[in-house]
Design a protein around this motif. Sequence first.
Motif, PDB file in Angstrom:
ATOM      1  N   LEU A 216      46.190  -5.408 -23.301  1.00 29.73           N
ATOM      2  CA  LEU A 216      46.626  -6.551 -22.495  1.00 29.73           C
ATOM      3  C   LEU A 216      47.259  -6.145 -21.163  1.00 29.73           C
ATOM      4  CD1 LEU A 216      48.249  -8.697 -25.334  1.00 29.73           C
ATOM      5  CD2 LEU A 216      45.952  -8.952 -24.335  1.00 29.73           C
ATOM      6  N   SER A 217      47.402  -4.844 -20.933  1.00 34.38           N
ATOM      7  CA  SER A 217      48.077  -4.399 -19.713  1.00 34.38           C
ATOM      8  C   SER A 217      47.314  -4.850 -18.476  1.00 34.38           C
ATOM      9  CB  SER A 217      48.235  -2.875 -19.709  1.00 34.38           C
ATOM     10  OG  SER A 217      46.972  -2.256 -19.623  1.00 34.38           O
ATOM     11  N   GLY A 218      48.072  -5.151 -17.449  1.00 32.92           N
ATOM     12  CA  GLY A 218      47.479  -5.599 -16.204  1.00 32.92           C
ATOM     13  C   GLY A 218      47.142  -7.080 -16.181  1.00 32.92           C
ATOM     14  N   ARG A 219      47.443  -7.768 -17.249  1.00 31.58           N
ATOM     15  CA  ARG A 219      47.187  -9.211 -17.318  1.00 31.58           C
ATOM     16  C   ARG A 219      48.510  -9.956 -17.325  1.00 31.58           C
ATOM     17  NH1 ARG A 219      42.788  -9.878 -22.087  1.00 31.58           N
ATOM     18  NH2 ARG A 219      41.508  -8.100 -21.547  1.00 31.58           N
ATOM     19  N   ASP A 220      48.426 -11.203 -16.999  1.00 30.23           N
ATOM     20  CA  ASP A 220      49.614 -12.047 -17.014  1.00 30.23           C
ATOM     21  C   ASP A 220      49.771 -12.657 -18.409  1.00 30.23           C
ATOM     22  OD1 ASP A 220      51.841 -13.428 -16.194  1.00 30.23           O
ATOM     23  OD2 ASP A 220      50.702 -15.062 -15.281  1.00 30.23           O
ATOM     24  N   VAL A 221      50.155 -11.815 -19.368  1.00 26.25           N
ATOM     25  CA  VAL A 221      50.339 -12.245 -20.753  1.00 26.25           C
ATOM     26  C   VAL A 221      51.816 -12.081 -21.094  1.00 26.25           C
ATOM     27  CG1 VAL A 221      49.729 -11.777 -23.163  1.00 26.25           C
ATOM     28  CG2 VAL A 221      48.002 -11.551 -21.381  1.00 26.25           C
ATOM     29  N   SER A 222      52.409 -13.154 -21.583  1.00 31.32           N
ATOM     30  CA  SER A 222      53.833 -13.107 -21.895  1.00 31.32           C
ATOM     31  C   SER A 222      54.078 -12.246 -23.134  1.00 31.32           C
ATOM     32  CB  SER A 222      54.382 -14.515 -22.132  1.00 31.32           C
ATOM     33  OG  SER A 222      54.012 -14.981 -23.417  1.00 31.32           O
ATOM     34  N   PRO A 223      55.273 -11.687 -23.247  1.00 31.89           N
ATOM     35  CA  PRO A 223      55.619 -10.917 -24.451  1.00 31.89           C
ATOM     36  C   PRO A 223      55.508 -11.766 -25.721  1.00 31.89           C
ATOM     37  CG  PRO A 223      57.213 -10.495 -22.721  1.00 31.89           C
ATOM     38  CD  PRO A 223      56.335 -11.620 -22.229  1.00 31.89           C
ATOM     39  N   LEU A 224      55.777 -13.056 -25.610  1.00 33.13           N
ATOM     40  CA  LEU A 224      55.679 -13.945 -26.773  1.00 33.13           C
ATOM     41  C   LEU A 224      54.225 -14.060 -27.238  1.00 33.13           C
ATOM     42  CD1 LEU A 224      57.454 -15.637 -28.632  1.00 33.13           C
ATOM     43  CD2 LEU A 224      57.028 -17.585 -27.130  1.00 33.13           C
ATOM     44  N   VAL A 225      53.302 -14.170 -26.306  1.00 35.78           N
ATOM     45  CA  VAL A 225      51.877 -14.229 -26.657  1.00 35.78           C
ATOM     46  C   VAL A 225      51.437 -12.903 -27.281  1.00 35.78           C
ATOM     47  CG1 VAL A 225      49.521 -14.401 -25.738  1.00 35.78           C
ATOM     48  CG2 VAL A 225      51.282 -16.017 -24.988  1.00 35.78           C
ATOM     49  N   ALA A 226      51.853 -11.786 -26.704  1.00 37.38           N
ATOM     50  CA  ALA A 226      51.494 -10.474 -27.261  1.00 37.38           C
ATOM     51  C   ALA A 226      52.031 -10.320 -28.684  1.00 37.38           C
ATOM     52  CB  ALA A 226      52.028  -9.354 -26.366  1.00 37.38           C
TER      53      ALA A 226
END
Length: 138
Positions: A49-59
């Motif tokens: 998921l690195s380099g994407r706008d993904v929140s820690p909660l989603v991860a």
Amino acid sequence: MTTKFLRSIASTKVEPEMLEEIADALDESVRTAGGGTVDDPMWIVFHALSGRDVSPLVATAIMFRMQALGELVAAGELSEWQLPGRDQYGAVRIRSSVFHAAAQAKLILTNKRGDTPRFDLLEFKQLALAAATPEGRG
């Protein structure tokens, strides 16, 4: 009993394509290592998921949903949704409708140590069936 934090994780929206992508990344890690178990799946999730706008909660939600999905596969509960055969490392391939179910099913989390994330099996299978593309003669 669950905390507000666990309820937040359980209710976080996750896209089925993200789950399928993470499954592919985990499979690739096993193949690259020559088989065996993945020793650090959280790192693989974050790396994918690195380099994407993904929140820690989603991860975090992705990680828990993948763990719950893995439990169902390991228990043999999804054999009707697996593609035939295994790869040389023993991995199975599952239909994309399973990832749709894993993204939509209620995720059950508890505060009790040792309780693994899980899905209600009946609900999960109903969602997988609903997501399945009818296969017939065209």
